[in-house]
Design a protein around this motif. Structure first.
Motif, PDB file in Angstrom:
ATOM      1  N   TYR A 102       0.817  -1.272  -0.051  1.00 23.77           N
ATOM      2  CA  TYR A 102      -0.001   0.040   0.021  1.00 23.77           C
ATOM      3  C   TYR A 102       0.960   1.371   0.018  1.00 23.77           C
ATOM      4  O   TYR A 102       1.898   1.295   0.386  1.00 23.77           O
ATOM      5  CB  TYR A 102      -0.905   0.115   1.153  1.00 23.77           C
ATOM      6  N   TRP A 162      -3.027  -2.791  -2.681  1.00 22.93           N
ATOM      7  CA  TRP A 162      -3.238  -3.920  -3.839  1.00 22.93           C
ATOM      8  C   TRP A 162      -2.584  -5.075  -3.300  1.00 22.93           C
ATOM      9  O   TRP A 162      -1.574  -5.005  -2.745  1.00 22.93           O
ATOM     10  CB  TRP A 162      -2.868  -3.337  -5.271  1.00 22.93           C
ATOM     11  N   PHE A 181      -6.759  -5.314 -13.244  1.00 22.74           N
ATOM     12  CA  PHE A 181      -7.062  -5.054 -11.804  1.00 22.74           C
ATOM     13  C   PHE A 181      -8.615  -5.207 -11.599  1.00 22.74           C
ATOM     14  O   PHE A 181      -9.492  -4.893 -12.351  1.00 22.74           O
ATOM     15  CB  PHE A 181      -6.743  -3.404 -11.631  1.00 22.74           C
ATOM     16  N   ILE A 229     -10.855  -2.868  -8.850  1.00 22.19           N
ATOM     17  CA  ILE A 229     -10.529  -1.754  -8.020  1.00 22.19           C
ATOM     18  C   ILE A 229     -11.992  -1.418  -7.324  1.00 22.19           C
ATOM     19  O   ILE A 229     -12.793  -1.474  -7.907  1.00 22.19           O
ATOM     20  CB  ILE A 229     -10.187  -0.475  -8.740  1.00 22.19           C
ATOM     21  N   LEU A 285     -10.506  -6.091   0.947  1.00 23.45           N
ATOM     22  CA  LEU A 285      -9.307  -6.401   0.257  1.00 23.45           C
ATOM     23  C   LEU A 285      -8.491  -7.410   1.155  1.00 23.45           C
ATOM     24  O   LEU A 285      -7.740  -8.243   0.779  1.00 23.45           O
ATOM     25  CB  LEU A 285      -8.416  -5.128   0.096  1.00 23.45           C
ATOM     26  N   VAL A 288      -7.537  -4.133  -5.820  1.00 21.59           N
ATOM     27  CA  VAL A 288      -7.026  -2.807  -5.383  1.00 21.59           C
ATOM     28  C   VAL A 288      -7.863  -2.181  -4.477  1.00 21.59           C
ATOM     29  O   VAL A 288      -9.388  -2.314  -4.571  1.00 21.59           O
ATOM     30  CB  VAL A 288      -6.679  -1.900  -6.706  1.00 21.59           C
ATOM     31  N   LEU A 325      -1.164   2.153 -10.417  1.00 19.95           N
ATOM     32  CA  LEU A 325      -1.161   0.829 -11.402  1.00 19.95           C
ATOM     33  C   LEU A 325      -0.251   0.833 -12.289  1.00 19.95           C
ATOM     34  O   LEU A 325       0.271  -0.382 -12.576  1.00 19.95           O
ATOM     35  CB  LEU A 325      -2.547   1.220 -11.812  1.00 19.95           C
ATOM     36  N   SER A 342       2.938  -0.561 -10.729  1.00 20.60           N
ATOM     37  CA  SER A 342       2.710  -1.944 -10.415  1.00 20.60           C
ATOM     38  C   SER A 342       3.189  -2.713 -11.847  1.00 20.60           C
ATOM     39  O   SER A 342       3.564  -3.993 -11.769  1.00 20.60           O
ATOM     40  CB  SER A 342       1.313  -2.431  -9.968  1.00 20.60           C
ATOM     41  N   THR A 349      -9.601  -3.914 -16.740  1.00 22.58           N
ATOM     42  CA  THR A 349      -9.919  -3.491 -15.463  1.00 22.58           C
ATOM     43  C   THR A 349     -11.443  -2.965 -15.341  1.00 22.58           C
ATOM     44  O   THR A 349     -12.027  -2.201 -16.120  1.00 22.58           O
ATOM     45  CB  THR A 349      -8.953  -2.453 -15.013  1.00 22.58           C
TER      46      THR A 349
END
Length: 432
Positions: free
Chosen positions: A58, A68, A80, A82, A245, A261, A287, A290, A308
């Protein structure tokens, strides 16, 4: 096919503790980070080089947090899932020169933040919280969680029309809290805050401070089926997203086809245009980094973003029994009826038909009921971070939330079941 629910009324109990621990956006992200740390997440600094290792991570920036979880086997182009939310709530904020007063009353100069219902801040016992910035460049959280301030209402004897013509409040003249008696002394508030924080007043070079109601959240109703408390808009969603999460990160990696995420932004209540707001670059930067940390390039980034989906979770309006005519005549979200899907064809909400199917599938998988919210055509429709996220990042976005009453009040009202129903739906969505 539905799965057995992960969260129950204990989640709502924990929400109430979260609200108490988060009197400011800075405290909210700290409380969320602490929960993620317990689930095995680790903080990464934006100024450091990132690696492509698996696991939970994070980023903290001011009143915003993006977290994430990278499962084993995730590729550079893995999409992803989210959940977006916001950490700020309409309230009062302390001005740069806070010490003021008149006629023997010592007061604090405040500015109005967001679209708060001003009358709900009258005659409440208020504490003070936020962050202070020190001369060495560090920030420190501070919270005076006891009765300290009060915005006194004018007695009805001196305003005979208050109950007939409506209460009229001047945002500048009538909203300055009192906090004591005596002559106004420059620097008095910051000296007090410094003492509370255990630092020297001379070391405080900046502050972001705000009053908050000190009355704790509570169950309400004959059968305790309601919850009353502060800052539900939108810490209810931040708490649910954090819990979801952490729960998904605890599942076997083989069951995660996406990278889950959670993104909680600041400054939604005044337009999201800041470096910690949804209209800033924070989410996109995280993002992209990552993707690049896992060895990807621009093509991988484009593929990941194209696949996503974001659920933008914010509170919405439950049908009000005293003002039913203000609502759409055929869409009546009720408390404890499950999360709501927000729709507006003018894109004040980002939901479209395909997004509706994603949300419906998540609720069905979780065994959670859901509802639809549409504004009355004669009433202006609010908005949230959903359209901003969709437009800024080109990410398919769906606006959802929990139906509440008294939105933007100093003390809001929701159903006791809806927080955990939302969290269960978010688990199903993040897990894919």
């Amino acid at each position: 096919m539905s799965s057995s629910p992960r969260f129950d009324r204990g989640h709502t109990d924990d929400l109430m503790a979260f609200l108490m621990a988060a009197p400011s956006p800075y405290h909210a992200v700290a409380a969320a980070a602490a929960r993620l740390e317990k689930a095995g997440f680790r903080q990464v600094e934006e100024t450091a080089a990132w690696d492509g290792t698996t696991g939970g991570k994070y980023v903290l920036r001011g009143g915003a947090i993006v977290a994430w979880y990278v499962p084993e086997g995730a590729g550079a182009h893995t999409a992803f899932r989210i959940v977006g939310a916001h950490t700020d709530s309409p309230n009062l904020r302390v001005k740069p020169l806070p010490d003021t007063g008149a006629y023997g009353w010592r007061q604090i100069a405040v500015e109005i933040y967001g679209g708060t219902l001003l009358n709900t801040w009258l005659d409440r016992d208020l504490g003070l919280a936020g962050r202070i910035s020190l001369r060495d460049g560090t920030d420190r959280l501070v919270s005076v969680d006891r009765p300290l301030l009060r915005v006194p209402q004018l007695a009805v004897h001196l305003d005979r029309s208050a109950n007939t013509d409506g209460l009229k409040l001047d945002r500048q003249k009538h909203m300055q809290p009192i906090w004591g008696l005596g002559d106004v002394e420059e620097g008095d508030l910051i000296r007090f805050v410094a003492e509370e924080a255990g630092v020297d007043a001379e070391d405080i070079t900046g502050w972001d401070l705000m009053p908050h109601p000190v009355e704790p959240p509570s169950y309400l109703g004959r059968d305790r089926e309601l919850v009353a408390g502060p800052r539900m808009d939108n810490l209810l969603s931040v708490h649910a997203a954090t819990a979801a999460l952490a729960a998904v990160a605890g599942q076997p990696d083989a069951e995660l086809p996406y990278i889950p995420v959670m993104a909680a932004f600041d400054h939604e209540e005044n337009g999201s245009q800041s470096d910690t707001g949804a209209d800033g670059p924070l989410l996109g930067t995280v993002l992209e980094r990552s993707v690049f940390a896992r060895g990807g390039g621009y093509e991988d980034r484009a593929r990941a973003f194209a696949g996503t989906v974001c659920l933008s979770s914010d509170t919405g309006h439950a049908i009000h029994p005293n003002y039913a005519e203000r609502h759409d005549p055929t869409h009546h979200p009720v408390v404890n009826g499950g999360p709501i899907l927000k729709i507006n064809v003018n894109m004040r909400y980002a939901t479209d038909g395909s997004g509706r199917s994603v949300f419906a599938a998540a609720c069905e998988k979780a065994g959670v009921p859901w509802q639809t919210f549409v504004s009355n055509n004669a009433m202006p429709c609010g908005t949230t971070i959903g359209p901003i996220t969709a437009a800024r990042h080109g990410i398919r976005t769906v606006d959802i939330g929990v139906a509440i009453l008294s939105m933007h009040s100093a003390r809001e009202l929701c159903g006791a079941d809806d927080p955990y129903l939302l969290a269960n739906a978010l688990v199903a969505f993040l897990a894919g």
